[in-house]
Motif scaffolding. Structure first.
Motif, mmCIF file in Angstrom:
data_model
loop_
_atom_site.group_PDB
_atom_site.id
_atom_site.type_symbol
_atom_site.label_atom_id
_atom_site.label_comp_id
_atom_site.label_asym_id
_atom_site.label_seq_id
_atom_site.Cartn_x
_atom_site.Cartn_y
_atom_site.Cartn_z
ATOM 1 N N GLY A 161 -0.547 -22.765 17.254
ATOM 2 C CA GLY A 161 0.663 -23.209 16.359
ATOM 3 C C GLY A 161 1.786 -22.395 16.874
ATOM 4 N N THR A 162 2.995 -22.911 17.008
ATOM 5 C CA THR A 162 4.059 -21.964 17.657
ATOM 6 C C THR A 162 5.158 -21.852 16.557
ATOM 7 O OG1 THR A 162 3.782 -22.662 20.076
ATOM 8 C CG2 THR A 162 6.101 -22.372 19.450
ATOM 9 N N HIS A 163 5.850 -20.699 16.661
ATOM 10 C CA HIS A 163 7.014 -20.552 15.732
ATOM 11 C C HIS A 163 8.227 -20.099 16.895
ATOM 12 C CE1 HIS A 163 3.991 -20.150 12.833
ATOM 13 N NE2 HIS A 163 4.919 -20.265 11.720
ATOM 14 N N ILE A 164 9.329 -20.510 16.339
ATOM 15 C CA ILE A 164 10.782 -20.096 17.090
ATOM 16 C C ILE A 164 11.597 -19.198 16.059
ATOM 17 C CG2 ILE A 164 10.665 -21.790 18.733
ATOM 18 C CD1 ILE A 164 12.889 -23.010 17.471
ATOM 19 N N LEU A 165 12.169 -18.309 16.540
ATOM 20 C CA LEU A 165 13.248 -17.607 15.755
ATOM 21 C C LEU A 165 14.493 -17.918 16.356
ATOM 22 C CD1 LEU A 165 13.364 -15.437 13.328
ATOM 23 C CD2 LEU A 165 13.459 -13.813 15.275
ATOM 24 N N LEU A 166 15.476 -18.057 15.364
ATOM 25 C CA LEU A 166 16.936 -18.514 15.720
ATOM 26 C C LEU A 166 17.795 -17.413 15.207
ATOM 27 C CD1 LEU A 166 16.905 -22.434 14.656
ATOM 28 C CD2 LEU A 166 16.468 -21.326 16.962
ATOM 29 N N GLU A 216 7.118 -27.527 22.543
ATOM 30 C CA GLU A 216 6.921 -27.053 21.302
ATOM 31 C C GLU A 216 8.323 -26.266 20.697
ATOM 32 O OE1 GLU A 216 2.725 -25.777 20.115
ATOM 33 O OE2 GLU A 216 3.345 -24.697 21.827
ATOM 34 N N GLU A 217 8.799 -25.676 21.664
ATOM 35 C CA GLU A 217 10.082 -25.010 21.369
ATOM 36 C C GLU A 217 11.199 -26.077 21.079
ATOM 37 O OE1 GLU A 217 9.412 -20.414 23.461
ATOM 38 O OE2 GLU A 217 10.743 -22.308 24.315
ATOM 39 N N ALA A 218 11.140 -27.173 21.847
ATOM 40 C CA ALA A 218 12.154 -28.185 21.660
ATOM 41 C C ALA A 218 11.951 -28.994 20.616
ATOM 42 C CB ALA A 218 12.082 -29.068 23.062
ATOM 43 N N ASP A 267 13.497 -15.398 20.103
ATOM 44 C CA ASP A 267 11.888 -15.112 20.134
ATOM 45 C C ASP A 267 11.206 -16.333 19.723
ATOM 46 O OD1 ASP A 267 9.674 -13.573 20.852
ATOM 47 O OD2 ASP A 267 9.835 -12.562 19.094
ATOM 48 N N SER A 268 9.967 -16.400 20.291
ATOM 49 C CA SER A 268 8.810 -17.352 19.940
ATOM 50 C C SER A 268 7.500 -16.791 19.973
ATOM 51 C CB SER A 268 9.004 -18.648 20.912
ATOM 52 O OG SER A 268 8.546 -18.505 22.157
ATOM 53 N N TYR A 269 6.564 -17.335 19.355
ATOM 54 C CA TYR A 269 5.226 -16.821 19.373
ATOM 55 C C TYR A 269 4.158 -17.958 19.098
ATOM 56 C CZ TYR A 269 5.649 -16.246 14.348
ATOM 57 O OH TYR A 269 5.722 -16.505 12.926
ATOM 58 N N ALA A 270 3.057 -17.698 19.704
ATOM 59 C CA ALA A 270 2.056 -18.707 19.374
ATOM 60 C C ALA A 270 0.772 -18.130 18.742
ATOM 61 C CB ALA A 270 1.841 -19.502 20.566
ATOM 62 N N VAL A 289 11.096 -20.673 12.194
ATOM 63 C CA VAL A 289 10.672 -22.323 12.314
ATOM 64 C C VAL A 289 9.260 -22.569 12.784
ATOM 65 C CG1 VAL A 289 11.446 -24.766 12.698
ATOM 66 C CG2 VAL A 289 13.363 -22.765 12.505
ATOM 67 N N GLY A 290 8.488 -23.034 12.046
ATOM 68 C CA GLY A 290 7.249 -23.397 12.452
ATOM 69 C C GLY A 290 6.519 -24.168 11.412
#
Length: 402
Positions: free
Chosen positions: A236-241, A291-293, A316-319, A271-272
């Motif tokens: 599962g991926t999350h992104i930080l805006l 996933e980021e897109a 940033d993003s993480y999985a 977001v995730g």
């Protein structure tokens, strides 16, 4: 460090931390063996939520939701510096998969499981006059907006806090340290591990495998190895805006009708999450460009202030990896309950824990303690824990352990 313990816990994620804390509070001697660092994997890569799991009602996981809501209440009462209530908003549009009546029904059941009358159980439909207070939310074809309350936390900080509590109650930690092998003997379990470049041995009454996405790998190093339930690793991926939506969390529907959280996090927006099968070394899980897109498109669908952002604007993003029961159905519908198995129900020596949730770590730890009761009752503990004095447990040593 003593070479003999009642229990060795493998893994310093939230489940390992909670298990060690529960054991130490019951005055069992316990040591944690962690290969990377406290909360180094899944327990620092979650959605940062302490919640019952509103969406799990849809798949009939009522017992899990009830258990998590009870644990949420305890965490709010006992760890207010780490867990706080936050308003959640669910916008419903003409093309939403779930109509307003269905969401209202789900929230009513959620409130009932929370405990009617409690502040945390409150929810309501926002009148149209208040829709403008929701920053940038798309109002075209908007039918309703529901507000309810759940809790947010810093998952890594919570895990560190639980480990620190375990240590304060007498637990010890070997980090970094890697399990080489564990063998059940007549006396207990002989454990070989590597730390500081050296091969070491300790003896313990039982071993609890809380190594998360490494649970199957750790299991192969135990003799006898357990018959684990069929499991999948799901990334599962999350992104930080680089913008803030205020002190609010939105529960929105992605293009494929999956539920996605859009939440405030450290003056930015998190977001995730996504769900995809993962194969390979858990250390190598990373977000994919797709996933980021996907997550960026999801948030742009609902919030006008995000539409100028490009993938390269992501801060940033993480999985992270979930351990879920193997099944043909989507990860969304699979059980989130912890799966605990052992080598011998009458006198367990090796236990393994797969799955589980951040919110319910204490409940899982209680189940593990119950499983271990026959082992502790079979004879006197290998080592009786005595709370270290200051001379035995200097602050510098505590800092090294933590």
């Amino acid at each position: 460090m003593s070479t003999d313990f009642d229990v060795l816990v493998v893994g310093a994620g939230i489940l390992g931390a909670g298990t060690a804390e529960a054991l130490a509070k019951e005055r069992h001697s316990v040591v944690i063996l962690e290969q990377l660092g406290i909360a180094a994997a899944t327990s620092s890569r979650s959605s940062k939520l302490i919640h019952g799991g509103l969406r799990y009602l849809e798949s009939g996981q009522f017992r899990l939701v009830y258990e998590c809501l009870r644990e949420r209440h305890w965490l709010l009462e006992n760890k207010p510096q780490l867990v706080r209530m936050v308003p959640f908003y669910i916008p419903i549009y003409r093309d939403s998969k779930r109509p307003p009546w269905m969401v209202r029904l789900g929230l009513s059941l959620y409130a009932l499981l929370s405990g009617i009358g409690s502040e945390a159980s409150r929810f309501r439909a926002l009148p149209k006059s208040e829709w403008d207070t929701l920053p940038g939310l798309k109002q075209e074809d908007l039918l309703a907006v529901f507000r309810y309350y759940d809790a947010q936390t810093d998952d890594a900080a919570l895990t560190r806090d639980v480990v620190a509590s375990a240590i304060a109650h007498g637990a010890q930690i070997i980090c970094p340290g890697s399990l080489v092998g564990a063998e059940v003997t007549e006396e207990g379990v002989r454990v070989d591990y590597v730390a500081d470049g050296k091969l070491n041995t300790l003896h313990t009454r039982a071993l609890v495998n809380c190594s998360g996405p490494w649970v199957a790998t750790t299991n192969t190093r135990c003799s006898p190895s357990l018959t684990l339930p069929p499991i999948d690793l799901v990334a599962g991926t999350h992104i930080l805006l680089p913008l803030s939506l205020g002190n609010k969390i939105f529960y929105v529907e992605a293009e494929d009708h999956r539920a996605v959280f859009v939440m405030s996090w450290q003056d930015k927006t998190l977001v995730g999450t996504t769900e995809r099968p993962f194969f390979g070394d858990p250390r190598e899980v990373v977000p994919t460009m797709e996933e980021e897109a996907y997550l960026l498109r999801t948030v742009q669908q609902y919030f006008s202030q995000t539409r100028s952002l490009q993938v390269e604007d992501i801060c940033d993003s993480y999985a992270g990896l979930r351990v879920l029961p193997e099944a043909e159905k989507s990860p969304f519908a699979r059980s989130r309950e912890s799966m605990i198995c052992c080598d011998n129900e009458r006198n367990p020596r090796i236990l393994a824990v797969a799955g589980g949730k951040l919110t319910s770590y204490r409940a899982t730890a209680r189940k593990i303690l119950k499983k271990l009761e026959p082992t502790f009752q079979a004879g006197q503990p290998i080592a009786t824990k005595n709370t270290p004095t200051k001379s035995e447990d200097s602050s510098s040593e505590r800092e090294r352990n933590i």
